[in-house]
Design a protein around this motif. Structure first.
Motif, PDB file in Angstrom:
ATOM      1  N   LEU A   1      -0.084   4.923 -15.481  1.00  0.00           N
ATOM      2  CA  LEU A   1       1.353   5.053 -15.210  1.00  0.00           C
ATOM      3  C   LEU A   1       1.908   6.355 -15.796  1.00  0.00           C
ATOM      4  CD1 LEU A   1       2.794   1.473 -15.857  1.00  0.00           C
ATOM      5  CD2 LEU A   1       1.750   2.413 -13.809  1.00  0.00           C
ATOM      6  N   ASP A   2       2.907   6.918 -15.132  1.00  0.00           N
ATOM      7  CA  ASP A   2       3.583   8.096 -15.678  1.00  0.00           C
ATOM      8  C   ASP A   2       4.604   7.610 -16.717  1.00  0.00           C
ATOM      9  OD1 ASP A   2       5.841   7.183 -14.371  1.00  0.00           O
ATOM     10  OD2 ASP A   2       5.887   8.774 -12.880  1.00  0.00           O
ATOM     11  N   PRO A   3       5.264   8.540 -17.458  1.00  0.00           N
ATOM     12  CA  PRO A   3       6.192   8.098 -18.514  1.00  0.00           C
ATOM     13  C   PRO A   3       7.279   7.149 -18.011  1.00  0.00           C
ATOM     14  CG  PRO A   3       5.685  10.406 -18.809  1.00  0.00           C
ATOM     15  CD  PRO A   3       5.049  10.006 -17.499  1.00  0.00           C
TER      16      PRO A   3
ATOM     17  N   GLY B   1       3.347   2.655 -10.394  1.00  0.00           N
ATOM     18  CA  GLY B   1       4.298   1.965 -11.286  1.00  0.00           C
ATOM     19  C   GLY B   1       4.985   0.812 -10.582  1.00  0.00           C
ATOM     20  N   GLN B   2       5.304   1.001  -9.292  1.00  0.00           N
ATOM     21  CA  GLN B   2       5.964  -0.078  -8.539  1.00  0.00           C
ATOM     22  C   GLN B   2       4.998  -1.242  -8.323  1.00  0.00           C
ATOM     23  OE1 GLN B   2       7.095   2.428  -5.228  1.00  0.00           O
ATOM     24  NE2 GLN B   2       9.235   2.537  -5.889  1.00  0.00           N
ATOM     25  N   VAL B   3       3.740  -0.918  -8.003  1.00  0.00           N
ATOM     26  CA  VAL B   3       2.755  -2.002  -7.794  1.00  0.00           C
ATOM     27  C   VAL B   3       2.580  -2.788  -9.090  1.00  0.00           C
ATOM     28  CG1 VAL B   3       0.346  -2.558  -7.286  1.00  0.00           C
ATOM     29  CG2 VAL B   3       1.512  -0.807  -5.949  1.00  0.00           C
ATOM     30  N   ARG B   4       2.535  -2.069 -10.226  1.00  0.00           N
ATOM     31  CA  ARG B   4       2.343  -2.756 -11.505  1.00  0.00           C
ATOM     32  C   ARG B   4       3.483  -3.747 -11.736  1.00  0.00           C
ATOM     33  NH1 ARG B   4      -1.091  -0.257 -15.117  1.00  0.00           N
ATOM     34  NH2 ARG B   4      -2.053   0.519 -13.242  1.00  0.00           N
ATOM     35  N   ARG B   5       4.704  -3.353 -11.344  1.00  0.00           N
ATOM     36  CA  ARG B   5       5.843  -4.268 -11.527  1.00  0.00           C
ATOM     37  C   ARG B   5       5.759  -5.458 -10.557  1.00  0.00           C
ATOM     38  NH1 ARG B   5      11.474  -1.260 -12.140  1.00  0.00           N
ATOM     39  NH2 ARG B   5      10.541   0.656 -11.367  1.00  0.00           N
ATOM     40  N   VAL B   6       5.267  -5.183  -9.333  1.00  0.00           N
ATOM     41  CA  VAL B   6       5.072  -6.296  -8.383  1.00  0.00           C
ATOM     42  C   VAL B   6       4.079  -7.304  -8.990  1.00  0.00           C
ATOM     43  CG1 VAL B   6       4.121  -6.936  -6.123  1.00  0.00           C
ATOM     44  CG2 VAL B   6       5.631  -4.940  -6.312  1.00  0.00           C
TER      45      VAL B   6
ATOM     46  N   MET C   1       0.817  -1.221   0.000  1.00  0.00           N
ATOM     47  CA  MET C   1       0.000   0.000   0.000  1.00  0.00           C
ATOM     48  C   MET C   1       0.849   1.269   0.000  1.00  0.00           C
ATOM     49  SD  MET C   1      -3.383  -0.741   0.323  1.00  0.00           S
ATOM     50  CE  MET C   1      -4.314   0.198   1.514  1.00  0.00           C
ATOM     51  N   THR C   2       2.157   1.122   0.283  1.00  0.00           N
ATOM     52  CA  THR C   2       3.014   2.307   0.320  1.00  0.00           C
ATOM     53  C   THR C   2       3.774   2.497  -1.004  1.00  0.00           C
ATOM     54  OG1 THR C   2       5.000   1.165   1.145  1.00  0.00           O
ATOM     55  CG2 THR C   2       3.404   1.932   2.803  1.00  0.00           C
ATOM     56  N   LEU C   3       3.534   1.605  -1.982  1.00  0.00           N
ATOM     57  CA  LEU C   3       4.274   1.699  -3.251  1.00  0.00           C
ATOM     58  C   LEU C   3       3.543   2.580  -4.262  1.00  0.00           C
ATOM     59  CD1 LEU C   3       5.413  -2.021  -3.780  1.00  0.00           C
ATOM     60  CD2 LEU C   3       6.560  -0.189  -2.533  1.00  0.00           C
ATOM     61  N   SER C   4       4.298   3.104  -5.209  1.00  0.00           N
ATOM     62  CA  SER C   4       3.678   3.919  -6.261  1.00  0.00           C
ATOM     63  C   SER C   4       2.935   3.005  -7.235  1.00  0.00           C
ATOM     64  CB  SER C   4       4.752   4.697  -7.021  1.00  0.00           C
ATOM     65  OG  SER C   4       5.463   3.805  -7.856  1.00  0.00           O
TER      66      SER C   4
ATOM     67  N   LEU D   1       7.486  -0.646 -17.820  1.00  0.00           N
ATOM     68  CA  LEU D   1       6.554  -1.710 -18.213  1.00  0.00           C
ATOM     69  C   LEU D   1       6.844  -2.182 -19.642  1.00  0.00           C
ATOM     70  CD1 LEU D   1       3.869  -3.304 -18.279  1.00  0.00           C
ATOM     71  CD2 LEU D   1       4.486  -2.511 -16.037  1.00  0.00           C
ATOM     72  N   ARG D   2       7.100  -1.223 -20.537  1.00  0.00           N
ATOM     73  CA  ARG D   2       7.370  -1.591 -21.934  1.00  0.00           C
ATOM     74  C   ARG D   2       8.694  -2.347 -22.041  1.00  0.00           C
ATOM     75  NH1 ARG D   2       5.336   4.335 -23.889  1.00  0.00           N
ATOM     76  NH2 ARG D   2       3.113   3.922 -23.637  1.00  0.00           N
TER      77      ARG D   2
END
Ligand SMILES: Nc1ncnc2c1ncn2[C@@H]1O[C@H](COP(=O)(O)OP(=O)(O)OP(=O)(O)O)[C@@H](O)[C@H]1O
Length: 267
Positions: free
Chosen positions: A185-187, A158-163, A153-156, A193-194
């Motif tokens: 997601l930001d750039p 983009g970080q959650v998406r990678r998790v 819950m403390t991750l951004s 992700l890409r």
């Protein structure tokens, strides 16, 4: 030739023939003919409500087509594969899954949950060191090993998406479905992700990407499937179909496609 698991060694990964999905008396998707080989990649593109998610759900057997004498959807040649076989071969990363991660758990537990198909670790399950090592390894491969013990819950975003990608990789699936993976997601997050999609594609895994934006289609994905008005609008190479004319027809508004170093953008 049949393998031990009962699949046909030379059969495509997925094959669809004359599949029609009907909801509330209306056809929400009809696919006349589609097949995807092992290790092949494809990106699905189309307007909102066109039928892209329904297409993915046909593959994952979350929705069923109308009955036909000849079963319309085959997985590795099998008309009635075990759900367990599909689940173990397929990893799915979606923004929808992201919305479900609303629990105070360390990132590594979310990743280990991928082994059991649960959000975190199931109750009364003790995980052996091997599962924990695999989870740690998946996080490392995505460049976020240092986040293993952080509360998700403390991750951004983009970080959650990678998790969530790590959570799928922990089972080592041969096919990865990315359903609008860059939403929200930001750039920087999009870049990572890409990169991940490119690496997995180069790794020999099949990538099935669902997106609204050609910018998400990494150079390794050569083929696109365009869906419009509940049907396949076009199916073929990016080179042939990612043009201003075709995109304008697909989205019914004037659009321009630009190409740069194997990447495409739409404006
Ligand atoms: N259970 C249902 N009952 C009635 N209509 C449905 C049902 N499920 C989906 N639909 C309709 O089927 C169509 C295709 O939906 P689908 O979610 O596959 O589109 P999509 O291309 O993924 O859209 P988006 O880009 O907005 O996610 C939509 O018009 C949707 O409203």
């Amino acid at each position: 030739m049949l393998t031990q698991a009962g699949s046909c060694a030379s059969a495509p990964l997925f094959q669809i023939r004359d599949a029609e999905v009907v909801r509330a008396g209306k056809t929400i998707l009809h696919v006349a003919d589609f097949s995807l080989d092992e290790g092949e990649h494809v990106a699905l593109l189309g307007p909102n409500g066109a039928g892209k998610s329904t297409f993915i759900q046909l593959l994952t057997r979350e929705v069923f087509p109308l009955f036909r004498e000849e079963p319309p959807v085959r997985f590795r040649g099998q008309a009635r594969p075990l759900l367990e076989d599909i689940r173990s071969s397929l990893g799915i990363v979606s923004a929808t899954m992201h919305d479900q991660v609303r629990v105070h758990l360390p990132a590594i537990e979310i990743v280990m949950g991928g082994v059991f198909g649960t959000l975190g670790l199931p109750m009364r399950v003790s995980v052996d060191g091997e599962v924990r090592d695999r989870a740690r390894d998946a996080l490392e491969r995505l460049g976020i090993g240092d986040l293993a013990n952080r509360d998700i819950m403390t991750l951004s975003t983009g970080q959650v998406r990678r998790v969530l990608v790590a959570r799928e990789l922990v089972r080592d699936p041969q096919v990865l479905v990315f359903d609008e993976p860059c939403t929200g997601l930001d750039p920087q997050g999009m870049y990572h992700l890409r990169q991940i999609m490119s690496t997995l594609a180069e790794d020999g895994r099949s990538i099935i990407l669902v997106t609204h934006y050609p910018e998400d289609i990494v150079p390794e994905i050569d083929r696109i499937l365009l869906i419009k008005d509940a049907a396949v609008f076009a199916n073929g190479s990016k080179e042939r179909l990612l043009t201003s004319e075709v995109m304008s027809d697909l989205f019914s508004v004037p659009l321009t496609v630009a190409k740069h170093d194997g990447w495409y953008s739409l404006y």
